[in-house]
Design an enzyme around this catalytic site. Structure first.
Site, PDB file in Angstrom:
ATOM      1  CE  LYS A   1      -8.077  10.439 -19.378  1.00 24.03           C
ATOM      2  NZ  LYS A   1      -9.306   9.684 -19.306  1.00 24.03           N
TER       3      LYS A   1
ATOM      4  CG  ASP B   1      -4.225  17.545 -15.745  1.00 20.49           C
ATOM      5  OD1 ASP B   1      -3.533  16.855 -16.502  1.00 20.49           O
ATOM      6  OD2 ASP B   1      -5.413  17.284 -15.476  1.00 20.49           O
TER       7      ASP B   1
ATOM      8  NE  ARG C   1      -2.149   1.737   3.348  1.00 13.45           N
ATOM      9  CZ  ARG C   1      -2.211   1.351   4.627  1.00 13.45           C
ATOM     10  NH1 ARG C   1      -3.027   0.389   4.995  1.00 13.45           N
ATOM     11  NH2 ARG C   1      -1.472   1.945   5.534  1.00 13.45           N
TER      12      ARG C   1
ATOM     13  CE1 TYR D   1     -12.108  14.378 -16.759  1.00 13.09           C
ATOM     14  CE2 TYR D   1     -11.365  14.229 -14.489  1.00 13.09           C
ATOM     15  CZ  TYR D   1     -12.062  13.713 -15.553  1.00 13.09           C
ATOM     16  OH  TYR D   1     -12.731  12.518 -15.419  1.00 13.09           O
TER      17      TYR D   1
END
Ligand SMILES: Cc1ncc(COP(=O)(O)O)c(C=O)c1O
Length: 384
Positions: free
Chosen positions: A203, A178, A53, A105
């Site tokens: 993407k 971003d 984790r 976004y």
């Protein structure tokens, strides 16, 4: 792992930094499915790994390749682009002020407007490409983060990263960018002054529409970044080792994919720029674009695979044009090898800044003439 220091970026990408797998010298890395790692008798962890984790060895090569591509000091993989972005916002304190562009976004904008606001993060949304508007909303002592997306999804309006960095650093804030749409092949925000770079690696970085992934890369290693690292380790928004392995496989073809997608998008934008069936083409690479100088300053080697077209006749015609397309698939997302078309306003819903007649195109790697022909026949079919 030894390598020459002067490899070009395309070589680093194709060879994924030239690493060999440790046990058998495989040219492809191993996958480490183990979630846990044994301690030594003295209680230490000899290889620095404890539990997945926090971190898994399968992440190492993709994280270091991305660090190299973005010119940063460290990168972290996340389970999605959204979880990467949220790890940054969760490093803020209640009462902190954030500045972000109006066009960005949409899911992240919605999060800031709803959940972020509920947790005490106040966001000012400024008109894209308007530095005066940006400077006007700065709150000295309160503004801690500027979040920028350029070119902005879905109109591809750009902002000057170095100007945003100056504003951020002038008020003691960080600048996060971003960079999903441009990719580090085209824009490297850290070189323009950004502190953190984020990707929806779902993407272009992965590139095959088959892995959900997010990344963050930092320019430094201060307290803000340590808080973000802690957010990933405690929140557990990590990738599975299989997905991390697939992500690296996708990244190894990034440069050829970005070049081909940019080439195709430029051909489509140029072909339809003055087309009688099209009201407007939105693409940063068009020399007629008001922001072409800025595009040339911060985009190199192409202008990316994303563009939007607004057909003549308004929203209902735009919907029909999308419906008529045969090669472009009507689907959300971007950056895959296959071309996609999406009517964004109906996906984003009420309050969207997206024009109602806009069709977003994620241009893939098909033959450019086939793509142009598909849009042509879709436009013609509306007239019949
Ligand atoms: C520009 C941009 N940023 C962030 C995201 C969120 O990424 P993900 O879907 O991997 O959570 C997306 C997704 O479409 C995006 O297009």
């Amino acid at each position: 792992m030894s390598k020459r220091k002067d490899w070009k970026v395309e070589t680093e990408i194709a060879q994924a930094l030239g690493w060999l797998e440790n046990s058998y010298k495989g040219v492809v890395p191993a996958i480490y499915p183990s979630t846990t790692f044994e301690r030594s008798e003295d209680g230490s962890y000899p290889n620095g790994r404890t539990y997945s984790r926090d971190h898994n060895p399968t992440f190492d090569q993709a994280e270091q390749l991305l660090t190299r591509l973005e010119g940063g000091t460290e990168s972290l993989l996340f389970s999605s682009g959204m979880s990467a972005a949220l790890a940054v916002f969760q490093a803020l304190e209640p009462g902190d002020h954030v500045i972000a562009p109006k066009v960005m976004y949409w899911s992240l904008r919605n999060w800031l407007l709803t959940k972020g606001a509920k947790w005490g993060i106040e966001t000012s949304f400024v008109e894209n490409g308007n530095e005066a508007a940006l400077k006007a909303v700065v709150r000295p002592g309160k503004t801690r983060l500027l979040w920028l997306e350029t070119p902005a999804n879905t109109t591809w309006v750009q902002d000057d990263i170095s100007a945003w960095a100056d504003v951020a650093h002038g008020c003691g804030a960080k600048l996060a960018v971003d960079n999903t749409v441009a990719t580090p092949l085209i824009t490297r925000p850290i070189a323009h002054g950004a502190d953190i770079v984020m990707h929806s690696a779902t993407k272009y970085l992965n590139g095959h529409s088959d892995v959900l992934a997010g990344t963050l890369t930092t320019a430094g290693s201060g307290a803000f970044w340590q808080e973000i690292r802690q957010n990933r380790a405690s929140g557990g928004a990590v990738m599975g080792p299989m997905e991390a392995w697939l992500l690296l496989r996708g990244m190894r073809t990034l440069s050829v994919r970005v070049k081909q997608a940019s080439h195709n998008a430029m051909a489509i934008a140029t072909h339809f720029e003055n087309h009688p069936g099209i009201r407007e083409v939105l693409y940063p690479g068009l020399a007629s674009s008001a922001q072409y100088n800025l595009a040339q300053k911060q985009m190199t080697g192409g202008f990316g695979g994303m563009l939007s077209i607004c057909p003549m006749g308004g929203e209902s015609v735009a919907m029909k044009v999308a419906a008529n397309m045969k090669l472009f698939k009507r689907a959300t997302s971007l950056g895959g090898v296959e071309s996609l078309v999406e009517h964004r306003a109906s996906i984003e819903g009420e309050g969207t800044p997206c024009p109602p007649d806009l069709l977003r195109l994620s241009v893939g790697l098909e033959d450019k003439d086939d793509l142009i022909e598909d849009i042509e026949q879709a436009l013609s079919a509306v007239q019949e």
